[in-house]
Design an enzyme around this catalytic site. Sequence first.
Site, PDB file in Angstrom:
ATOM      1  N   ASP A   1       0.832  -1.203   0.000  1.00  0.00           N
ATOM      2  CA  ASP A   1       0.000   0.000   0.000  1.00  0.00           C
ATOM      3  C   ASP A   1       0.867   1.253   0.000  1.00  0.00           C
ATOM      4  O   ASP A   1       0.364   2.367  -0.131  1.00  0.00           O
ATOM      5  CB  ASP A   1      -0.995   0.003   1.159  1.00  0.00           C
ATOM      6  CG  ASP A   1      -0.349  -0.068   2.528  1.00  0.00           C
ATOM      7  OD1 ASP A   1       0.892  -0.125   2.608  1.00  0.00           O
ATOM      8  OD2 ASP A   1      -1.098  -0.066   3.534  1.00  0.00           O
ATOM      9  N   SER A   2       2.181   1.056   0.098  1.00  0.00           N
ATOM     10  CA  SER A   2       3.134   2.158  -0.083  1.00  0.00           C
ATOM     11  C   SER A   2       2.966   2.814  -1.440  1.00  0.00           C
ATOM     12  O   SER A   2       3.403   3.954  -1.650  1.00  0.00           O
ATOM     13  CB  SER A   2       4.568   1.641   0.059  1.00  0.00           C
ATOM     14  OG  SER A   2       4.794   0.537  -0.809  1.00  0.00           O
TER      15      SER A   2
ATOM     16  N   ASP B   1      -0.586  -6.386  -0.101  1.00  0.00           N
ATOM     17  CA  ASP B   1      -0.950  -5.677   1.127  1.00  0.00           C
ATOM     18  C   ASP B   1      -2.465  -5.578   1.282  1.00  0.00           C
ATOM     19  O   ASP B   1      -3.177  -5.238   0.326  1.00  0.00           O
ATOM     20  CB  ASP B   1      -0.379  -4.257   1.099  1.00  0.00           C
ATOM     21  CG  ASP B   1       0.721  -4.055   2.118  1.00  0.00           C
ATOM     22  OD1 ASP B   1       0.846  -4.869   3.050  1.00  0.00           O
ATOM     23  OD2 ASP B   1       1.457  -3.057   1.978  1.00  0.00           O
TER      24      ASP B   1
ATOM     25  N   LYS C   1      -0.403  -9.520   3.293  1.00  0.00           N
ATOM     26  CA  LYS C   1       0.295  -8.949   4.446  1.00  0.00           C
ATOM     27  C   LYS C   1      -0.642  -8.004   5.179  1.00  0.00           C
ATOM     28  O   LYS C   1      -1.329  -7.197   4.549  1.00  0.00           O
ATOM     29  CB  LYS C   1       1.560  -8.207   4.016  1.00  0.00           C
ATOM     30  CG  LYS C   1       2.315  -7.564   5.193  1.00  0.00           C
ATOM     31  CD  LYS C   1       3.617  -6.951   4.748  1.00  0.00           C
ATOM     32  CE  LYS C   1       3.443  -5.656   3.986  1.00  0.00           C
ATOM     33  NZ  LYS C   1       2.843  -4.563   4.816  1.00  0.00           N
TER      34      LYS C   1
ATOM     35  N   GLU D   1      -0.897  -5.318   8.657  1.00  0.00           N
ATOM     36  CA  GLU D   1      -0.295  -4.621   9.795  1.00  0.00           C
ATOM     37  C   GLU D   1      -1.146  -4.939  11.017  1.00  0.00           C
ATOM     38  O   GLU D   1      -2.310  -4.534  11.089  1.00  0.00           O
ATOM     39  CB  GLU D   1      -0.240  -3.117   9.528  1.00  0.00           C
ATOM     40  CG  GLU D   1       0.655  -2.751   8.349  1.00  0.00           C
ATOM     41  CD  GLU D   1       0.765  -1.248   8.124  1.00  0.00           C
ATOM     42  OE1 GLU D   1       0.481  -0.477   9.070  1.00  0.00           O
ATOM     43  OE2 GLU D   1       1.131  -0.844   7.005  1.00  0.00           O
TER      44      GLU D   1
ATOM     45  N   GLU E   1       9.282  -3.745  10.652  1.00  0.00           N
ATOM     46  CA  GLU E   1       9.658  -2.420  10.154  1.00  0.00           C
ATOM     47  C   GLU E   1      10.089  -1.495  11.286  1.00  0.00           C
ATOM     48  O   GLU E   1       9.523  -1.506  12.377  1.00  0.00           O
ATOM     49  CB  GLU E   1       8.490  -1.782   9.395  1.00  0.00           C
ATOM     50  CG  GLU E   1       8.826  -0.410   8.835  1.00  0.00           C
ATOM     51  CD  GLU E   1       7.808   0.127   7.847  1.00  0.00           C
ATOM     52  OE1 GLU E   1       8.007   1.259   7.361  1.00  0.00           O
ATOM     53  OE2 GLU E   1       6.820  -0.576   7.556  1.00  0.00           O
TER      54      GLU E   1
END
Length: 271
Positions: free
Chosen positions: A50-51, A89, A118, A120, A187
């Site tokens: 999502d970066s 993501d 992935k 968070e 991270e």
Amino acid sequence: MKDEKIAKKKLTINDIKNKKGAEPIVMITAYDALFAKIFDDYADVILVGDSLNMSFNMKESTLSADMSTMLYHTKAVCTGAKKSFILADMPFGSYTNEKQAIKNAMKFFKQTNADAVKLEVGMHQVNLVKRLCEEGINVMAHIGLKPQFFKFEGGYKIKGKSELEAKRLVEEALAFEQAGAFGILLEGTLSNVASEITRQVRVPVVGIGSGADVDGQVLVWSDMLGFFEDFKPKFVKRYLDGAALVRKGVQSYASEVKNKIFPSEEFSYKG
């Protein structure tokens, strides 16, 4: 410099897990088929992060990326990359409960050729990760600095500075391993804490800004290739001055068009 192309067939979840303690995992982001095809020769894992909301679409954060955006870019990456393990993501707000998480994660498997997702996550989401794994969804748990939480935390803050926080991170990594996650993305964490996490868990730990003593590294491609001239985090090494190279090429093209140098006869069809 030796060309470190990875001679490989399509990598599977077992290939990635078996790299733990054996061979460093090379992970890089990609958001389109063009770059994914190039990176496919060198990356074990391509992360459709999502970066992209920041590095590709120039937004201020990752928060406004949604499922339709992530599915679109994951499809594109899967078109270009045929050998790398594709990790997609889950965007902010797409896994607030188990039912929603399963529904949205399934979309990556039904609508794209992604190999895993992935998320968070924090300790309160261990059961959510467990449920995803029970449904046959490969999950990488992203802990440490979590960009989706930057507003909640008042910025992007390095993790593991206190003994309590370091202990909590180790506990999270172990809990997500137990829940079925095939790997940990760690991270922005102090290197000594990252080393301890890597030592304690049996699944691969891929770091970004978390030192060298992990099982692999990931960088955002536009950071690593120098396309952001005014933004360079401490953990980013630039392997290319990409912005300058592109600017030079476009400048030459514009100059030749303005001065009627291009197209010459070499680039023209003749009757």
